[in-house]
Write a protein that holds these residues in place. Structure first.
Motif, PDB file in Angstrom:
ATOM      1  N   HIS A  71       0.811  -1.209   0.000  1.00  0.00           N
ATOM      2  CA  HIS A  71       0.000   0.000   0.000  1.00  0.00           C
ATOM      3  C   HIS A  71       0.852   1.270   0.000  1.00  0.00           C
ATOM      4  O   HIS A  71       1.912   1.323   0.622  1.00  0.00           O
ATOM      5  N   GLY A  72       0.314   2.281  -0.655  1.00  0.00           N
ATOM      6  CA  GLY A  72       0.771   3.630  -0.401  1.00  0.00           C
ATOM      7  C   GLY A  72       0.045   4.186   0.811  1.00  0.00           C
ATOM      8  O   GLY A  72      -0.673   3.467   1.515  1.00  0.00           O
ATOM      9  N   ASP A  73       0.193   5.472   1.071  1.00  0.00           N
ATOM     10  CA  ASP A  73      -0.486   6.085   2.209  1.00  0.00           C
ATOM     11  C   ASP A  73      -1.993   6.055   1.985  1.00  0.00           C
ATOM     12  O   ASP A  73      -2.489   6.283   0.877  1.00  0.00           O
ATOM     13  N   THR A  74      -2.741   5.808   3.062  1.00  0.00           N
ATOM     14  CA  THR A  74      -4.182   5.661   2.913  1.00  0.00           C
ATOM     15  C   THR A  74      -4.892   5.615   4.253  1.00  0.00           C
ATOM     16  O   THR A  74      -4.305   5.248   5.275  1.00  0.00           O
ATOM     17  N   ARG A  75      -6.145   6.003   4.235  1.00  0.00           N
ATOM     18  CA  ARG A  75      -7.053   5.602   5.302  1.00  0.00           C
ATOM     19  C   ARG A  75      -7.425   4.134   5.058  1.00  0.00           C
ATOM     20  O   ARG A  75      -7.331   3.655   3.926  1.00  0.00           O
ATOM     21  N   GLU A 129       0.497   0.910   5.688  1.00  0.00           N
ATOM     22  CA  GLU A 129       1.003   1.986   6.540  1.00  0.00           C
ATOM     23  C   GLU A 129       0.348   1.937   7.916  1.00  0.00           C
ATOM     24  O   GLU A 129      -0.794   1.507   8.072  1.00  0.00           O
ATOM     25  N   ALA A 130       1.086   2.388   8.938  1.00  0.00           N
ATOM     26  CA  ALA A 130       0.546   2.542  10.290  1.00  0.00           C
ATOM     27  C   ALA A 130       1.206   3.782  10.891  1.00  0.00           C
ATOM     28  O   ALA A 130       2.017   3.686  11.814  1.00  0.00           O
ATOM     29  N   THR A 131       0.844   4.924  10.349  1.00  0.00           N
ATOM     30  CA  THR A 131       1.386   6.177  10.867  1.00  0.00           C
ATOM     31  C   THR A 131       1.034   6.326  12.340  1.00  0.00           C
ATOM     32  O   THR A 131       1.796   6.900  13.120  1.00  0.00           O
ATOM     33  N   TYR A 191      -7.659   9.520  10.758  1.00  0.00           N
ATOM     34  CA  TYR A 191      -8.625   9.795   9.689  1.00  0.00           C
ATOM     35  C   TYR A 191      -8.479  11.216   9.158  1.00  0.00           C
ATOM     36  O   TYR A 191      -8.501  11.448   7.945  1.00  0.00           O
ATOM     37  N   SER A 192      -8.310  12.175  10.047  1.00  0.00           N
ATOM     38  CA  SER A 192      -8.227  13.575   9.624  1.00  0.00           C
ATOM     39  C   SER A 192      -6.979  13.851   8.803  1.00  0.00           C
ATOM     40  O   SER A 192      -6.958  14.762   7.986  1.00  0.00           O
ATOM     41  N   TYR A 193      -5.926  13.050   9.014  1.00  0.00           N
ATOM     42  CA  TYR A 193      -4.682  13.217   8.250  1.00  0.00           C
ATOM     43  C   TYR A 193      -4.584  12.258   7.062  1.00  0.00           C
ATOM     44  O   TYR A 193      -3.531  12.138   6.455  1.00  0.00           O
ATOM     45  N   TYR A 194      -5.667  11.560   6.762  1.00  0.00           N
ATOM     46  CA  TYR A 194      -5.693  10.615   5.634  1.00  0.00           C
ATOM     47  C   TYR A 194      -4.679   9.485   5.803  1.00  0.00           C
ATOM     48  O   TYR A 194      -4.073   9.021   4.850  1.00  0.00           O
ATOM     49  N   HIS A 195      -4.526   9.030   7.037  1.00  0.00           N
ATOM     50  CA  HIS A 195      -3.611   7.935   7.328  1.00  0.00           C
ATOM     51  C   HIS A 195      -4.338   6.837   8.100  1.00  0.00           C
ATOM     52  O   HIS A 195      -5.557   6.893   8.285  1.00  0.00           O
ATOM     53  N   SER A 196      -3.589   5.840   8.557  1.00  0.00           N
ATOM     54  CA  SER A 196      -4.190   4.670   9.194  1.00  0.00           C
ATOM     55  C   SER A 196      -3.658   4.457  10.603  1.00  0.00           C
ATOM     56  O   SER A 196      -2.514   4.792  10.912  1.00  0.00           O
ATOM     57  N   GLU A 197      -4.518   3.864  11.418  1.00  0.00           N
ATOM     58  CA  GLU A 197      -4.156   3.414  12.761  1.00  0.00           C
ATOM     59  C   GLU A 197      -4.160   1.887  12.735  1.00  0.00           C
ATOM     60  O   GLU A 197      -5.075   1.263  12.189  1.00  0.00           O
ATOM     61  N   ILE A 198      -3.148   1.281  13.300  1.00  0.00           N
ATOM     62  CA  ILE A 198      -2.889  -0.143  13.112  1.00  0.00           C
ATOM     63  C   ILE A 198      -4.042  -1.035  13.568  1.00  0.00           C
ATOM     64  O   ILE A 198      -4.426  -1.982  12.856  1.00  0.00           O
ATOM     65  N   HIS A 199      -4.639  -0.751  14.724  1.00  0.00           N
ATOM     66  CA  HIS A 199      -5.721  -1.602  15.218  1.00  0.00           C
ATOM     67  C   HIS A 199      -6.946  -1.515  14.310  1.00  0.00           C
ATOM     68  O   HIS A 199      -7.661  -2.505  14.107  1.00  0.00           O
ATOM     69  N   ASP A 200      -7.161  -0.330  13.749  1.00  0.00           N
ATOM     70  CA  ASP A 200      -8.282  -0.128  12.839  1.00  0.00           C
ATOM     71  C   ASP A 200      -8.134  -1.008  11.599  1.00  0.00           C
ATOM     72  O   ASP A 200      -9.082  -1.672  11.164  1.00  0.00           O
ATOM     73  N   VAL A 201      -6.937  -1.023  11.039  1.00  0.00           N
ATOM     74  CA  VAL A 201      -6.682  -1.842   9.847  1.00  0.00           C
ATOM     75  C   VAL A 201      -6.907  -3.317  10.153  1.00  0.00           C
ATOM     76  O   VAL A 201      -7.593  -4.030   9.404  1.00  0.00           O
ATOM     77  N   HIS A 254       5.816   2.969   7.647  1.00  0.00           N
ATOM     78  CA  HIS A 254       5.407   4.381   7.644  1.00  0.00           C
ATOM     79  C   HIS A 254       5.051   4.813   9.075  1.00  0.00           C
ATOM     80  O   HIS A 254       4.002   5.397   9.338  1.00  0.00           O
ATOM     81  N   ILE A 255       5.960   4.554  10.002  1.00  0.00           N
ATOM     82  CA  ILE A 255       5.729   4.784  11.427  1.00  0.00           C
ATOM     83  C   ILE A 255       6.078   6.232  11.791  1.00  0.00           C
ATOM     84  O   ILE A 255       7.166   6.713  11.474  1.00  0.00           O
TER      85      ILE A 255
END
Length: 307
Positions: free
Chosen positions: A209-213, A233-235, A245-255, A271-272
């Motif tokens: 993946h690239g950067d993503t929600r 990614e797991a920023t 979500y507001s930064y268009y990125h992902s949280e690891i537990h959510d994924v 992508h930490i």
């Protein structure tokens, strides 16, 4: 086949993490490396590996944010003097990649000694390289960002040597000829080659993946189902769902929650964010399932061939 993470940081590097660069090592299968994203300092990271720039013939850019592309012009220039002379290279990426690279080389008066082809992709693009197909899916980021799904072609099963010997065919070059044919003739009898082969060897699947929600759609889930490895990614790591979500990125537990039913064999998160101290990350990793890894620079994972 190996995944080698050479840059594991998010937008800002830290002392221990450089920006994004991923190697899909297919030297044993195709005699080349696939490079996905080329962040700053990629060349420096490469110096600490045995990877030969001349064996990087295909580059895949997920999106055009600087932490994923700022190392690309420098690497292309260096490859010209590291065994790459005359060896064609193809780069896949979003619209705008060709303009950016062309302008960069024109302004810097850089001339390469090998041909470069830039292919600007879109959602649904399909790429074929030797025995690997690559599907492209648009992700949910604040600029166009892509998922690349690398899938090996299925292979014929192993020859049943005992069965061949039973009909009087001794080992030799004929075995290779038989395996590569649909039928063969022995002592005037026509045989179906499939009757002398083991089960088909399923090709491995790697999703990068690239950067993503986190995405939720059946088309997307079908691409990931039964993957041997998903790189995501797991920023964000610490349940910061709204901020991610507001930064268009992902949280690891959510994924992991969204993808819990996709039968993915192994996850690698990269992508930490540099907001997390390495001690926190080390302790955090201990809480994760055994099929989940949080990458560091030079993280390497083997994707074993299916039996």
């Amino acid at each position: 086949m190996y995944i080698n993470i050479l840059g594991s940081a998010a937008g800002l590097p830290s002392k221990k993490r450089h920006t994004q660069a991923i190697i899909l090592d297919m030297v044993d299968e195709l005699n080349e490396y696939f490079l996905i994203d080329v962040g700053e300092a990629f060349q420096h990271r490469l110096l600490n590996t045995s990877i030969k720039p001349s064996k990087i013939n295909h580059i895949f850019i997920t999106h055009l944010h600087g932490d994923h592309i700022y190392g690309l012009p420098g690497f292309l220039s260096s490859r010209a003097h590291q065994g790459g002379e005359g060896k064609p290279l193809k780069i896949y990426g979003p619209k705008g990649l060709s303009e950016w690279l062309t302008t960069t080389f024109q302004v810097s008066e850089t001339i390469l000694n090998y041909p470069v082809e830039i292919v600007e992709i879109e959602d649904g693009s399909f790429i074929s390289i030797k025995d690997v197909t690559i599907e492209v899916k648009t992700l949910d980021h604040n600029i166009e960002s892509f998922l690349y799904v690398f899938k090996e072609n299925d292979q014929k099963g192993a020859l049943n040597v005992l069965k061949l010997k039973e009909i009087g065919i001794r080992p030799g070059p004929i075995y290779s000829e038989i395996k590569n044919s649909d039928t063969f003739v022995h002592d005037g009898v026509i045989y179906d080659t499939n009757d002398f082969l083991g089960p088909v060897i399923k090709g491995r699947k790697v999703c990068i993946h690239g950067d993503t929600r986190p995405l939720q759609s059946e088309v997307y889930f079908d691409l990931l189902k039964d993957a041997d490895c998903v790189v995501h990614e797991a920023t964000f790591l610490d349940h910061e769902y709204e901020k991610a979500y507001s930064y268009y990125h992902s949280e690891i537990h959510d994924v992991l929650s969204i993808q819990k039913d996709l039968r993915v064999k192994h996850y690698i998160f990269t992508h930490i964010s540099n907001r997390y101290e390495e001690e926190f990350i080390s302790n955090f990793i201990k809480t994760l399932p055994s099929n989940v890894s949080v990458a560091h620079d030079y993280f390497k994972y083997e994707i074993a061939r299916k039996k």
